[in-house]
Design a protein around this motif. Structure first.
Motif, PDB file in Angstrom:
ATOM      1  N   THR A 178      55.540  13.077 -58.454  1.00 54.75           N
ATOM      2  CA  THR A 178      54.610  11.971 -57.936  1.00 54.75           C
ATOM      3  C   THR A 178      53.817  12.721 -57.119  1.00 54.75           C
ATOM      4  OG1 THR A 178      56.826  11.037 -56.127  1.00 54.75           O
ATOM      5  CG2 THR A 178      57.312  10.245 -58.803  1.00 54.75           C
ATOM      6  N   GLY A 179      53.555  11.510 -55.961  1.00 57.57           N
ATOM      7  CA  GLY A 179      52.117  11.840 -55.021  1.00 57.57           C
ATOM      8  C   GLY A 179      50.959  11.223 -55.588  1.00 57.57           C
ATOM      9  N   SER A 180      49.653  11.491 -54.519  1.00 59.26           N
ATOM     10  CA  SER A 180      48.579  10.918 -55.611  1.00 59.26           C
ATOM     11  C   SER A 180      48.243  12.413 -56.042  1.00 59.26           C
ATOM     12  CB  SER A 180      47.820  10.275 -54.341  1.00 59.26           C
ATOM     13  OG  SER A 180      47.615  11.422 -53.384  1.00 59.26           O
ATOM     14  N   THR A 181      48.048  14.003 -56.018  1.00 59.34           N
ATOM     15  CA  THR A 181      47.941  14.694 -56.053  1.00 59.34           C
ATOM     16  C   THR A 181      48.225  14.886 -58.115  1.00 59.34           C
ATOM     17  OG1 THR A 181      48.176  15.850 -54.421  1.00 59.34           O
ATOM     18  CG2 THR A 181      47.381  17.102 -56.365  1.00 59.34           C
ATOM     19  N   LEU A 208      61.459  15.469 -60.409  1.00 58.78           N
ATOM     20  CA  LEU A 208      61.707  15.703 -58.738  1.00 58.78           C
ATOM     21  C   LEU A 208      62.703  15.364 -57.540  1.00 58.78           C
ATOM     22  CD1 LEU A 208      59.103  17.935 -57.589  1.00 58.78           C
ATOM     23  CD2 LEU A 208      61.253  18.759 -58.232  1.00 58.78           C
ATOM     24  N   ASP A 209      62.526  13.019 -57.399  1.00 58.86           N
ATOM     25  CA  ASP A 209      63.041  12.926 -56.334  1.00 58.86           C
ATOM     26  C   ASP A 209      63.004  11.496 -56.574  1.00 58.86           C
ATOM     27  OD1 ASP A 209      59.658  13.149 -56.518  1.00 58.86           O
ATOM     28  OD2 ASP A 209      60.270  14.038 -54.483  1.00 58.86           O
ATOM     29  N   GLY A 262      53.216  19.135 -56.570  1.00 63.64           N
ATOM     30  CA  GLY A 262      52.542  19.169 -55.187  1.00 63.64           C
ATOM     31  C   GLY A 262      52.814  19.228 -53.950  1.00 63.64           C
ATOM     32  N   ILE A 263      52.617  19.212 -53.158  1.00 68.97           N
ATOM     33  CA  ILE A 263      52.350  19.654 -51.866  1.00 68.97           C
ATOM     34  C   ILE A 263      52.790  18.931 -50.550  1.00 68.97           C
ATOM     35  CG2 ILE A 263      50.453  21.524 -51.680  1.00 68.97           C
ATOM     36  CD1 ILE A 263      52.668  23.502 -49.900  1.00 68.97           C
ATOM     37  N   HIS A 307      56.523  20.743 -47.901  1.00 68.29           N
ATOM     38  CA  HIS A 307      57.832  20.798 -48.606  1.00 68.29           C
ATOM     39  C   HIS A 307      57.017  20.581 -50.084  1.00 68.29           C
ATOM     40  CE1 HIS A 307      56.708  16.056 -48.515  1.00 68.29           C
ATOM     41  NE2 HIS A 307      56.643  15.746 -48.979  1.00 68.29           N
ATOM     42  N   GLY A 310      59.196  18.815 -54.195  1.00 66.83           N
ATOM     43  CA  GLY A 310      59.759  17.256 -54.082  1.00 66.83           C
ATOM     44  C   GLY A 310      59.925  16.724 -52.436  1.00 66.83           C
ATOM     45  N   PHE A 311      61.606  16.717 -52.302  1.00 65.14           N
ATOM     46  CA  PHE A 311      61.641  16.059 -50.691  1.00 65.14           C
ATOM     47  C   PHE A 311      62.236  17.307 -50.383  1.00 65.14           C
ATOM     48  CE2 PHE A 311      60.195  11.696 -51.680  1.00 65.14           C
ATOM     49  CZ  PHE A 311      59.285  11.480 -50.615  1.00 65.14           C
ATOM     50  N   ASN A 318      53.726   9.143 -46.235  1.00 63.47           N
ATOM     51  CA  ASN A 318      54.010   7.980 -47.585  1.00 63.47           C
ATOM     52  C   ASN A 318      54.381   6.943 -47.495  1.00 63.47           C
ATOM     53  OD1 ASN A 318      54.097  10.342 -49.593  1.00 63.47           O
ATOM     54  ND2 ASN A 318      56.690  10.044 -48.885  1.00 63.47           N
ATOM     55  N   ARG A 350      51.290   5.107 -46.606  1.00 64.77           N
ATOM     56  CA  ARG A 350      50.281   4.425 -47.947  1.00 64.77           C
ATOM     57  C   ARG A 350      50.304   3.193 -48.740  1.00 64.77           C
ATOM     58  NH1 ARG A 350      50.235   9.040 -48.585  1.00 64.77           N
ATOM     59  NH2 ARG A 350      49.910  10.299 -51.013  1.00 64.77           N
ATOM     60  N   LYS A 389      46.013  19.601 -46.881  1.00 69.13           N
ATOM     61  CA  LYS A 389      46.725  20.659 -47.780  1.00 69.13           C
ATOM     62  C   LYS A 389      46.464  22.074 -47.505  1.00 69.13           C
ATOM     63  CE  LYS A 389      48.885  17.128 -49.184  1.00 69.13           C
ATOM     64  NZ  LYS A 389      49.104  16.873 -50.976  1.00 69.13           N
TER      65      LYS A 389
HETATM   66  C1  GLP Z   1      55.810  13.348 -51.396  1.00 70.65           C
HETATM   67  C2  GLP Z   1      56.508  13.776 -53.042  1.00 70.65           C
HETATM   68  C3  GLP Z   1      55.806  15.053 -53.027  1.00 70.65           C
HETATM   69  C4  GLP Z   1      55.015  15.606 -53.415  1.00 70.65           C
HETATM   70  C5  GLP Z   1      54.447  15.028 -51.766  1.00 70.65           C
HETATM   71  C6  GLP Z   1      52.854  15.166 -51.723  1.00 70.65           C
HETATM   72  O1  GLP Z   1      56.742  13.553 -50.902  1.00 70.65           O
HETATM   73  N1  GLP Z   1      58.318  13.825 -52.724  1.00 70.65           N
HETATM   74  O2  GLP Z   1      56.778  15.881 -54.298  1.00 70.65           O
HETATM   75  O3  GLP Z   1      54.309  16.671 -53.260  1.00 70.65           O
HETATM   76  O4  GLP Z   1      54.396  13.118 -51.682  1.00 70.65           O
HETATM   77  O5  GLP Z   1      52.217  13.655 -51.673  1.00 70.65           O
HETATM   78  P1  GLP Z   1      50.409  13.776 -52.218  1.00 70.65           P
HETATM   79  O6  GLP Z   1      49.659  14.676 -53.519  1.00 70.65           O
HETATM   80  O7  GLP Z   1      50.160  12.465 -52.300  1.00 70.65           O
HETATM   81  O8  GLP Z   1      49.988  14.177 -51.113  1.00 70.65           O
END
Ligand code: GLP
Length: 274
Positions: A36-39, A66-67, A132-133, A138, A140-141, A165, A167, A202
């Motif tokens: 998940t996440g915006s990426t 993942l989580d 994503g990262i 990190h 996942g989490f 998170n 946001r 990032k």
């Molecule tokens: C969360 C998710 C990760 C994700 C990270 C980055 O913590 N558990 O899987 O990679 O956010 O999110 P974003 O892509 O919004 O920067």
């Protein structure tokens, strides 16, 4: 670790889509790990569009996310399950029984996490894991200091991750402090990994992941131990990489390897005394 630098976020998504399309077409029953996440959002949009164009078929694809946040039910508007539904699941022909998710309200955390690992094994293991990262490295989490051998379990989130998170949550809404996540060890068992990173926030994490020491302080650095990781990032996320020029050099030359070998073979074969 193959590092591909794209000009912008759109370029990252286009590359990622093409990479994934080939794999789903090659193996319709692909076991796909999702993040998940915006990426990955642009990638998910491209997957939906690919499905609508008839290019992709998800009827046999099996997914494992993942989580998930602890304390949120599947139907909670901020749960990762809902997020995936909104952005991918409800727009493609994935079979509901092929979608696997950690439950944010488990009766027994340990048993639930073990059952998730067993379900991954029963599906034959994850073929492709999308990642994503986090700013702190990190995946996942799995926050800094996570064991690099960890399995699916509960994790307390760092304050930084909670703030990042926020946001996704409404004003005054509490952001969960715990999550269930596949472990670093679980992620490393995926046959192939595609990590996406965009934006200047990032840059530090990407450099630590790819060029720093393998350390629990940057859980993503454990990916250096995996033989098939592709990192696709935009210019901003690549900015702190020390070997940037080399990655660009690889990118510019690698696809020609086959061509060069073929030419050399032809030249050899036309030599009278070969
Ligand atoms: C969360 C998710 C990760 C994700 C990270 C980055 O913590 N558990 O899987 O990679 O956010 O999110 P974003 O892509 O919004 O920067």
């Amino acid at each position: 670790m193959l590092i591909l630098i794209q000009p912008d976020e759109a370029g990252v998504a286009t590359y990622a889509y093409e990479w994934l399309r080939q794999r789903i077409q090659r193996k319709p029953r692909l076991v796909l790990g999702l993040a998940t996440g915006s990426t990955p959002l642009r990638l998910y949009r491209a997957m939906v569009e690919g499905y609508q164009r008839g290019e992709l078929d998800f009827s046999e694809v099996i997914t494992f996310n993942l989580d998930e946040y602890v304390g949120l039910s599947r139907h909670h508007p901020r749960s990762f399950y809902r997020f995936m539904h909104e952005h991918l699941f409800s727009h493609v022909n994935l079979r509901p029984e092929n979608i696997h998710f950690l439950d944010g309200l488990p009766d027994d955390v340990e048993a639930h996490c073990e059952a998730y690992e067993a379900a991954i094994r029963a599906a034959g293991g994850i073929d492709v894991q999308i990642l994503g990262i986090g700013r702190d490295g990190h995946i996942g989490f799995n926050e800094p200091t996570s064991s690099l051998c960890s399995r699916t379990r509960d994790k307390v989130l760092t304050r930084e991750t909670i703030e990042d998170n926020r946001r996704f949550f409404g004003p005054g809404e509490e952001v969960p402090r715990w999550a269930l996540t596949m472990g670093v060890g679980t992620i490393l068992e995926a046959r192939e990994i595609l990590l996406l990173a965009c934006g200047p926030a990032k840059a530090r994490a990407v450099a630590a992941m790819a060029e720093g020491p393998v350390t629990a302080l940057c859980p993503a650095s454990a990916l250096q131990l995996h033989p098939r990781v592709t990192v696709v990032c935009d210019e901003a996320a690549a900015a702190a990489l020390q070997y940037q020029e080399y990655y660009r050099w690889i990118q510019a030359n690698d696809y020609r390897l086959h061509e060069v070998v073929q030419k050399a073979k032809q030249a050899r074969d036309t030599q009278p005394d070969h």
